[in-house]
Design an enzyme around this catalytic site. Structure first.
Site, PDB file in Angstrom:
ATOM      1  N   HIS A   1      19.362   9.290  -6.437  1.00 13.87           N
ATOM      2  CA  HIS A   1      18.216   9.362  -5.512  1.00 13.87           C
ATOM      3  C   HIS A   1      18.469   8.421  -4.335  1.00 13.87           C
ATOM      4  O   HIS A   1      18.392   7.200  -4.485  1.00 13.87           O
ATOM      5  CB  HIS A   1      16.947   8.970  -6.283  1.00 13.87           C
TER       6      HIS A   1
ATOM      7  N   HIS B   1      18.461   8.268   0.365  1.00 16.08           N
ATOM      8  CA  HIS B   1      17.943   8.860   1.616  1.00 16.08           C
ATOM      9  C   HIS B   1      18.971   8.592   2.708  1.00 16.08           C
ATOM     10  O   HIS B   1      18.772   7.710   3.551  1.00 16.08           O
ATOM     11  CB  HIS B   1      16.605   8.226   1.996  1.00 16.08           C
TER      12      HIS B   1
ATOM     13  N   LYS C   1      18.032   8.589   6.517  1.00 14.10           N
ATOM     14  CA  LYS C   1      17.298   7.480   7.126  1.00 14.10           C
ATOM     15  C   LYS C   1      18.069   6.165   7.132  1.00 14.10           C
ATOM     16  O   LYS C   1      17.695   5.230   7.851  1.00 14.10           O
ATOM     17  CB  LYS C   1      15.989   7.258   6.355  1.00 14.10           C
TER      18      LYS C   1
ATOM     19  N   HIS D   1       9.196  13.123  -5.388  1.00  9.63           N
ATOM     20  CA  HIS D   1       8.758  11.729  -5.289  1.00  9.63           C
ATOM     21  C   HIS D   1       7.358  11.719  -5.900  1.00  9.63           C
ATOM     22  O   HIS D   1       6.433  12.309  -5.348  1.00  9.63           O
ATOM     23  CB  HIS D   1       8.675  11.288  -3.823  1.00  9.63           C
TER      24      HIS D   1
ATOM     25  N   GLU E   1       4.477   7.280  -6.479  1.00  8.98           N
ATOM     26  CA  GLU E   1       5.106   6.035  -6.007  1.00  8.98           C
ATOM     27  C   GLU E   1       4.009   5.130  -5.482  1.00  8.98           C
ATOM     28  O   GLU E   1       3.825   4.958  -4.277  1.00  8.98           O
ATOM     29  CB  GLU E   1       6.148   6.353  -4.916  1.00  8.98           C
TER      30      GLU E   1
ATOM     31  N   ASP F   1      17.885   4.499  -3.893  1.00 11.66           N
ATOM     32  CA  ASP F   1      16.808   4.845  -2.956  1.00 11.66           C
ATOM     33  C   ASP F   1      17.212   4.469  -1.526  1.00 11.66           C
ATOM     34  O   ASP F   1      18.330   4.737  -1.120  1.00 11.66           O
ATOM     35  CB  ASP F   1      15.483   4.200  -3.383  1.00 11.66           C
ATOM     36  N   ASN F   2      16.356   3.805  -0.782  1.00  9.06           N
ATOM     37  CA  ASN F   2      16.602   3.555   0.643  1.00  9.06           C
ATOM     38  C   ASN F   2      17.538   2.367   0.866  1.00  9.06           C
ATOM     39  O   ASN F   2      17.546   1.429   0.084  1.00  9.06           O
ATOM     40  CB  ASN F   2      15.276   3.277   1.350  1.00  9.06           C
TER      41      ASN F   2
HETATM   42 ZN   LIG Z   1      13.037   8.012  -2.384  1.00  7.99          ZN
END
Ligand SMILES: [Zn+2]
Length: 429
Positions: free
Chosen positions: A72, A74, A77, A225, A228, A325-326
């Site tokens: 997972h 991104h 971004k 998602h 969250e 994640d990010n």
């Molecule tokens: Zn995410």
């Protein structure tokens, strides 16, 4: 034939318990080290270490994992942080910031940033990376979605790049718009999944039902998602589990985050997990961003940590992955597309026992993401993709896990081979 970069015999590797057969011998309560043979880039054999066996590399107990998974991320971004200016705390503020920055995206910008993500992941030992892609277009496809499709082909021989549409749930309010979205996602070909952002601020059972109806019609797996947030009323995960059963959904379902479980009463949370186990649904925990975004207010120390119930999930046999994640965007300044780093954060935040022998499975089971039958890695005949931790041992791992040698198809792809591995082999020859 062996050269310095393609060892055909690797002896004395420490494999995690989760990928050893039940009958594997144990000494002093530790699994016996393993000797691996590699031929034509594939695993030919894995047997308990016999003291007299000489290898091309002698690892002396260095931990070895199969190729890693980023379940997972991104990458559309990532690395936008330097241009975003001052940030407000929390998840919803970060979403607003990214919507504004997204107006400036070009093909070259997304391609350059996402390529850097893939390079970092590759050097960390990642063989499969799933990215979500912000999608606010009711019609047509986002610019980044098409860039990611091109990157999937560019990187096909190094990383399997899977792409999930990250679409706010309210865009599925009409059945016809849900169908149009799923059709556009399905046109992305293999590795494209239907995704949605499911949160109490946009909650609608009907919209969620439309997600699954549309995914079923177009043969798509679903990756959400989900919850969250720390609102105990959030019911995305529980409703997803119920819908998947009721509709006998045929694809694989993945739910990321599920932070709200940690705020619900014990009986309610356990009932939801029981339903998730039955559905079945794969869960993904994202410890770094949960720690940074949940219960976040300027000038105040967070009291709640936002992690989902990882131990209770695994105790029920729920496939649970841990991921990054990010990275360096409005959501998160940390991270490096190294799943081991994400697991290290989770190991501390969730007090995980036996990170190497048990929890390393949560960064290796790429088969838990897709609808093919589950098949653990490191099987005879499978590709020789290994990550060997040259500075660590199985007791302290993931401490000192930064030094590593990555093999892809039996050949060194990243990292430098310690001289001692070959010297040890020579002195016993
Ligand atoms: Zn995410």
């Amino acid at each position: 034939m062996m050269d310095a970069l393609t060892p055909s015999r690797i002896v004395g590797a420490r494999l995690p318990r989760w990928c050893l057969p039940a009958a594997w011998p144990v000494q002093a309560s530790q699994p016996v080290l393993a000797d691996l043979r590699v031929a034509d880039g594939r695993i030919e054999s894995i047997v308990p270490h016999a003291g007299e066996v000489v290898g091309d590399w002698s690892l002396d107990g260095a931990p070895l994992l199969p190729g890693l998974i980023e379940a997972h991320t991104h990458i559309d971004k990532a690395f936008t942080l330097p241009r975003l200016g001052a940030l407000k705390p929390g998840l919803l503020a970060a979403i607003e910031t990214m919507i504004a920055d997204r107006q400036t995206w070009t093909v070259a910008d997304v391609h350059a940033r996402a390529s850097r993500c893939l390079q970092w992941a590759y050097e960390a030992g990642v063989v499969k990376l799933r990215t979500h892609c912000d999608w606010w277009e009711p019609e047509g496809t986002p610019l980044a979605w098409n860039v990611l499709r091109d990157l999937a082909s560019e990187w096909a021989d190094r990383i399997a790049l899977e792409r999930v549409s990250l679409i706010a749930l309210h865009l599925f309010a009409e059945r016809s718009s849900a169908r149009a979205l799923a059709k556009a996602v399905a046109a992305g070909g293999a590795g494209a999944c239907l995704g949605a952002f499911v949160h109490s601020t946009n909650w609608s059972v009907a919209s969620l039902r439309h997600v699954f109806e549309a995914a079923e019609e177009f043969g798509l797996d679903v990756d959400l998602h989900c919850d969250e947030e720390l609102n105990p009323q959030a019911e995305g995960l529980a409703t997803t589990a119920a819908l998947v059963r009721e509709m006998a959904f045929s694809g694989r379902v993945v739910c990321g985050h599920a932070c709200a479980l940690a705020t619900q009463s014990e009986p309610q949370a356990m009932a939801t997990l029981d339903a998730v186990a039955r559905a079945p649904i794969t869960m993904v925990s994202l410890p770094t961003t949960n720690l940074l975004l949940q219960d976040a207010q300027t000038g105040r120390t967070p009291r709640q940590r936002g992690l989902t119930l990882v131990k209770e999930a695994r105790a029920r046999g729920i496939p649970l992955l841990i991921s990054t994640d990010n990275v360096q965007d409005a959501f998160c300044r940390a991270g490096s597309f190294d799943p081991v780093e994400a697991l290290a954060v989770g190991a501390l935040a969730a007090q995980l026992e036996h990170p190497f022998d048990e929890w390393s499975e949560s960064i290796c089971r790429g088969d838990w993401l897709t609808r093919a039958p589950d098949a653990p890695p490191l099987r005879i005949g499978s590709t020789a993709d290994f990550v060997i931790f040259s500075g660590a041992d199985a007791h302290g791992w993931p401490t000192r896990a930064q030094s590593r040698v990555v093999l892809r198809g039996g050949r060194v792809a990243a990292g430098s081979v310690p001289a001692t591995w070959q010297q040890a082999a020579e002195t016993t020859r």
